[in-house]
Design an enzyme around this catalytic site. Structure first.
Site, PDB file in Angstrom:
ATOM      1  N   ASP A  29      39.972  77.408 -45.316  1.00 44.75           N
ATOM      2  CA  ASP A  29      40.671  76.213 -44.836  1.00 44.75           C
ATOM      3  C   ASP A  29      41.245  76.373 -43.435  1.00 44.75           C
ATOM      4  O   ASP A  29      41.705  75.398 -42.846  1.00 44.75           O
ATOM      5  CB  ASP A  29      41.807  75.858 -45.800  1.00 44.75           C
ATOM      6  CG  ASP A  29      41.265  75.484 -47.153  1.00 44.75           C
ATOM      7  OD1 ASP A  29      40.372  74.634 -47.190  1.00 44.75           O
ATOM      8  OD2 ASP A  29      41.709  76.058 -48.161  1.00 44.75           O
ATOM      9  N   HIS A  64      44.284  84.522 -50.166  1.00 46.58           N
ATOM     10  CA  HIS A  64      43.419  83.936 -51.188  1.00 46.58           C
ATOM     11  C   HIS A  64      43.630  84.685 -52.490  1.00 46.58           C
ATOM     12  O   HIS A  64      43.846  85.892 -52.474  1.00 46.58           O
ATOM     13  CB  HIS A  64      41.945  84.041 -50.760  1.00 46.58           C
ATOM     14  CG  HIS A  64      41.052  83.106 -51.488  1.00 46.58           C
ATOM     15  ND1 HIS A  64      40.541  83.391 -52.728  1.00 46.58           N
ATOM     16  CD2 HIS A  64      40.613  81.861 -51.175  1.00 46.58           C
ATOM     17  CE1 HIS A  64      39.810  82.372 -53.132  1.00 46.58           C
ATOM     18  NE2 HIS A  64      39.839  81.434 -52.217  1.00 46.58           N
ATOM     19  N   HIS A  80      44.626  73.151 -54.054  1.00 45.20           N
ATOM     20  CA  HIS A  80      43.173  73.364 -54.178  1.00 45.20           C
ATOM     21  C   HIS A  80      42.477  72.797 -52.940  1.00 45.20           C
ATOM     22  O   HIS A  80      42.311  73.506 -51.953  1.00 45.20           O
ATOM     23  CB  HIS A  80      42.715  72.721 -55.482  1.00 45.20           C
ATOM     24  CG  HIS A  80      41.317  73.043 -55.899  1.00 45.20           C
ATOM     25  ND1 HIS A  80      40.509  73.903 -55.215  1.00 45.20           N
ATOM     26  CD2 HIS A  80      40.567  72.606 -56.953  1.00 45.20           C
ATOM     27  CE1 HIS A  80      39.335  73.985 -55.824  1.00 45.20           C
ATOM     28  NE2 HIS A  80      39.347  73.206 -56.881  1.00 45.20           N
TER      29      HIS A  80
HETATM   30  C1  COA Z   1      46.157  81.307 -51.550  1.00 38.33           C
HETATM   31  C2  COA Z   1      47.449  81.858 -52.164  1.00 38.33           C
HETATM   32  C3  COA Z   1      48.045  80.763 -53.071  1.00 38.33           C
HETATM   33  C4  COA Z   1      47.086  83.109 -53.000  1.00 38.33           C
HETATM   34  O1  COA Z   1      48.240  83.578 -53.580  1.00 38.33           O
HETATM   35  P1  COA Z   1      48.318  84.885 -54.501  1.00 38.33           P
HETATM   36  O2  COA Z   1      47.015  85.583 -54.551  1.00 38.33           O
HETATM   37  O3  COA Z   1      48.926  84.461 -55.777  1.00 38.33           O
HETATM   38  O4  COA Z   1      49.286  85.835 -53.665  1.00 38.33           O
HETATM   39  P2  COA Z   1      50.836  85.993 -53.849  1.00 38.33           P
HETATM   40  O5  COA Z   1      51.489  84.651 -53.863  1.00 38.33           O
HETATM   41  O6  COA Z   1      51.061  86.880 -55.023  1.00 38.33           O
HETATM   42  O7  COA Z   1      51.266  86.756 -52.505  1.00 38.33           O
HETATM   43  C5  COA Z   1      51.229  88.163 -52.324  1.00 38.33           C
HETATM   44  C6  COA Z   1      52.147  88.528 -51.161  1.00 38.33           C
HETATM   45  O8  COA Z   1      51.605  87.991 -49.942  1.00 38.33           O
HETATM   46  C7  COA Z   1      52.503  87.029 -49.386  1.00 38.33           C
HETATM   47  N1  COA Z   1      51.689  85.884 -48.957  1.00 38.33           N
HETATM   48  C8  COA Z   1      50.645  85.351 -49.607  1.00 38.33           C
HETATM   49  N2  COA Z   1      50.098  84.369 -48.883  1.00 38.33           N
HETATM   50  C9  COA Z   1      50.835  84.282 -47.761  1.00 38.33           C
HETATM   51  C10 COA Z   1      50.757  83.442 -46.628  1.00 38.33           C
HETATM   52  N3  COA Z   1      49.802  82.502 -46.528  1.00 38.33           N
HETATM   53  N4  COA Z   1      51.666  83.597 -45.654  1.00 38.33           N
HETATM   54  C11 COA Z   1      52.630  84.555 -45.752  1.00 38.33           C
HETATM   55  N5  COA Z   1      52.740  85.383 -46.803  1.00 38.33           N
HETATM   56  C12 COA Z   1      51.857  85.240 -47.807  1.00 38.33           C
HETATM   57  C13 COA Z   1      53.455  86.638 -50.508  1.00 38.33           C
HETATM   58  O9  COA Z   1      54.679  86.190 -50.022  1.00 38.33           O
HETATM   59  C14 COA Z   1      53.544  87.924 -51.259  1.00 38.33           C
HETATM   60  O10 COA Z   1      54.413  88.782 -50.543  1.00 38.33           O
HETATM   61  P3  COA Z   1      55.416  89.773 -51.328  1.00 38.33           P
HETATM   62  O11 COA Z   1      54.542  90.744 -52.027  1.00 38.33           O
HETATM   63  O12 COA Z   1      56.256  90.357 -50.247  1.00 38.33           O
HETATM   64  O13 COA Z   1      56.198  88.885 -52.269  1.00 38.33           O
HETATM   65  C15 COA Z   1      48.459  82.250 -51.061  1.00 38.33           C
HETATM   66  O14 COA Z   1      47.925  83.264 -50.252  1.00 38.33           O
HETATM   67  C16 COA Z   1      48.904  81.046 -50.231  1.00 38.33           C
HETATM   68  O15 COA Z   1      49.858  80.360 -50.619  1.00 38.33           O
HETATM   69  N6  COA Z   1      48.239  80.800 -49.059  1.00 38.33           N
HETATM   70  C17 COA Z   1      48.585  79.652 -48.234  1.00 38.33           C
HETATM   71  C18 COA Z   1      47.964  78.382 -48.760  1.00 38.33           C
HETATM   72  C19 COA Z   1      46.465  78.336 -48.549  1.00 38.33           C
HETATM   73  O16 COA Z   1      45.958  78.583 -47.472  1.00 38.33           O
HETATM   74  N7  COA Z   1      45.735  77.971 -49.621  1.00 38.33           N
HETATM   75  C20 COA Z   1      44.305  77.814 -49.563  1.00 38.33           C
HETATM   76  C21 COA Z   1      43.616  78.792 -50.431  1.00 38.33           C
HETATM   77  S1  COA Z   1      41.858  78.675 -50.217  1.00 38.33           S
END
Ligand code: COA
Length: 456
Positions: free
Chosen positions: A385, A329, A290
């Protein structure tokens, strides 16, 4: 009733005075294939009431159908008029006002007023509001002694969470959450005092004396003074840095039903005082999924270290070795509108502090990722972020302070969500259901009859 294919209209429970009666066609027809029964469920505001599903039973003794939604991926827990997000279109609005306009024109205190009261203040209201917040910035001297008792290397977020909870003991009347005037007084105290506690947590981590609030300064200038003032009689913040912090505070003030906001509402639904509820919300923000992501971005940029290493790093991300921090996101699948504003803010800050060598790495990462099919097809864009950590670092703040800097402005959002929740006649104590998957009933075995412990 089993097997009877008869249509049944479910009784609609009216949500509130504001809720329109559904049109004849605004219904969902459901056939329960276990029984062949058909049901019609009203659709209001693009939602069905989960409790309507309870009418769907295989027989009279059945508890009724539940919806199973771990992590609330598709469950609205409240009706809210505070913040609107359209993740596909990259839109964020507070009380209808686009975040871009607020970041450009507004201040944090004005935005806090907007979030809490629903309208922008008149100039008189704003002056009165700013004056009231300013005169609540001091905390009891015992709070200072309490903070001084933390170990020299205590994490500032742990100190903030604990000291906000401790504030409730200084204001026992805050427990009267049914009294609107009392609620508002506590909200003002919290908005005013959280920066004081946050700054003192930082000073503690540096072994520096705590700096008292300066009531002649603006909200953000006073915060910078409490962070950085040394021997000078008055700390003069650079206006560009003061404004940059203001913009960051506006951008972070609320984000509808995220993890910490729903913690605030959930804890508040027990009718506990707002200090205790806000300590819980801040604890939720402390988590790396978060409020901790900006810290992870900084670590990643430092690990890459040089623009020449960016392509190889991106390849490893694509191979699934790790994720690109600050990208993607849950809600925004276009562009995080806050990221664009933060990038401009970063430029203004670097003009004063000098350019961070990590900025070039960040820019190159963004450039490559935005062109690459892997990121484009998954709709992965920089989030809030990606650049905020670089700004905090340029201001001279350690990474441990990043979630604390997030908590200061989010206090307004948490309070707005809490006030809306406690005033909502539809809300009750938050208490989700579960799908029980454990053992069926079995008899207790005395310890002497359970056999010897077998080492693993
Ligand atoms: C924010 C986050 C948790 C959202 O996740 P989500 O909506 O549940 O998306 P998913 O985990 O289902 O990912 C969807 C696809 O994109 C990919 N993906 C998502 N975020 C990614 C990232 N930051 N880098 C590389 N690949 C990413 C996943 O591997 C997945 O690929 P696939 O379909 O081949 O398996 C995720 O994008 C993330 O971990 N980002 C990095 C951490 C971050 O910056 N968090 C701050 C949020 S404000």
């Amino acid at each position: 009733m089993a097997g009877a294919a008869r249509a049944r209209t479910l009784t609609r429970i009216r949500a509130s005075e504001h809720e329109e009666a559904p049109m004849a066609t605004d219904t969902l027809s459901v056939t329960d294939n276990r029984t062949g029964s058909e049901y019609e469920v009203p659709i209001v505001d693009g939602s069905i009431r989960a409790t309507e599903l309870r009418r769907i039973k295989v027989d009279e003794d059945d508890f009724g159908l539940m919806s199973y939604d771990p992590a609330f991926l598709n469950t609205a827990s409240c009706r809210s008029a505070i913040t609107f997000i359209d993740g596909d279109a990259g839109i964020l609005r507070y009380r209808g006002y686009p975040i871009e306009q607020l970041a450009e024109e507004s201040t944090y205190l004005e935005t806090a007023y907007l979030l809490l009261f629903g309208e922008l203040p008149t100039s008189g209201q704003l002056a009165e509001w700013a004056d009231e917040i300013t005169h609540h910035t001091f905390v009891h001297e015992s709070m200072k002694r309490l903070m001084e008792a933390f170990r020299y290397d205590a994490h500032p977020m742990g100190m903030l969470v604990s000291s906000v909870a401790a504030l409730s003991t200084f204001y026992p009347e805050a427990a009267q959450v049914g009294d609107p005037e009392n609620r508002l007084l506590q909200a003002k105290r919290l908005i005013a005092k959280v920066p004081t506690l946050a700054a003192w947590a930082y000073r503690h981590s540096r072994g520096l004396p705590y700096v008292y609030p300066d009531n002649d300064l603006s909200f953000t200038a006073n915060f910078l003074s409490m962070l950085f003032r040394m021997a000078e009689p008055r700390y003069a913040a650079d206006p560009a840095l003061e404004r940059a912090l203001e913009v960051l505070f506006v951008l972070h003030a609320d984000h509808e039903q995220n993890c910490s906001a729903s913690a605030m509402r959930s804890i508040g639904s027990s009718r506990v005082d707002p200090y205790s509820a806000l300590a819980g919300a801040a604890a939720a923000l402390y988590g790396p999924l978060h409020g901790g992501a900006n810290e992870a971005v900084l670590r990643m940029l430092a690990e890459i270290g040089d623009v020449r290493r960016v392509p190889a790093y991106v390849e490893r991300v694509k191979e699934g070795d790790f994720r690109l921090m600050g990208f993607g996101h849950r809600v925004y699948k276009n562009y995080d509108p806050r990221a664009r504003i933060i990038k401009e803010t970063a430029d203004a800050v670097f003009a004063v502090t000098g350019r961070s060598p990590l900025l070039d790495v960040a820019l190159e990462l963004e450039r490559i990722a935005l062109e690459d099919e892997y990121f484009v097809s998954r709709k992965l864009y920089p989030n809030v972020d990606f650049y905020s950590g670089l700004i905090y670092e340029a201001l001279g703040l350690p990474t441990a302070m990043f979630p604390v800097l997030f908590a200061i402005p989010r206090t307004a959002g948490w309070l707005a969500q809490w006030l809306e929740g406690v005033d909502d006649p539809e809300q009750k104590i938050a208490r989700p259901r579960q799908v029980y998957v454990g053992e069926d009933e079995r008899d207790y075995t005395p310890v002497r009859d359970r056999g010897a412990l077998v080492p693993a």
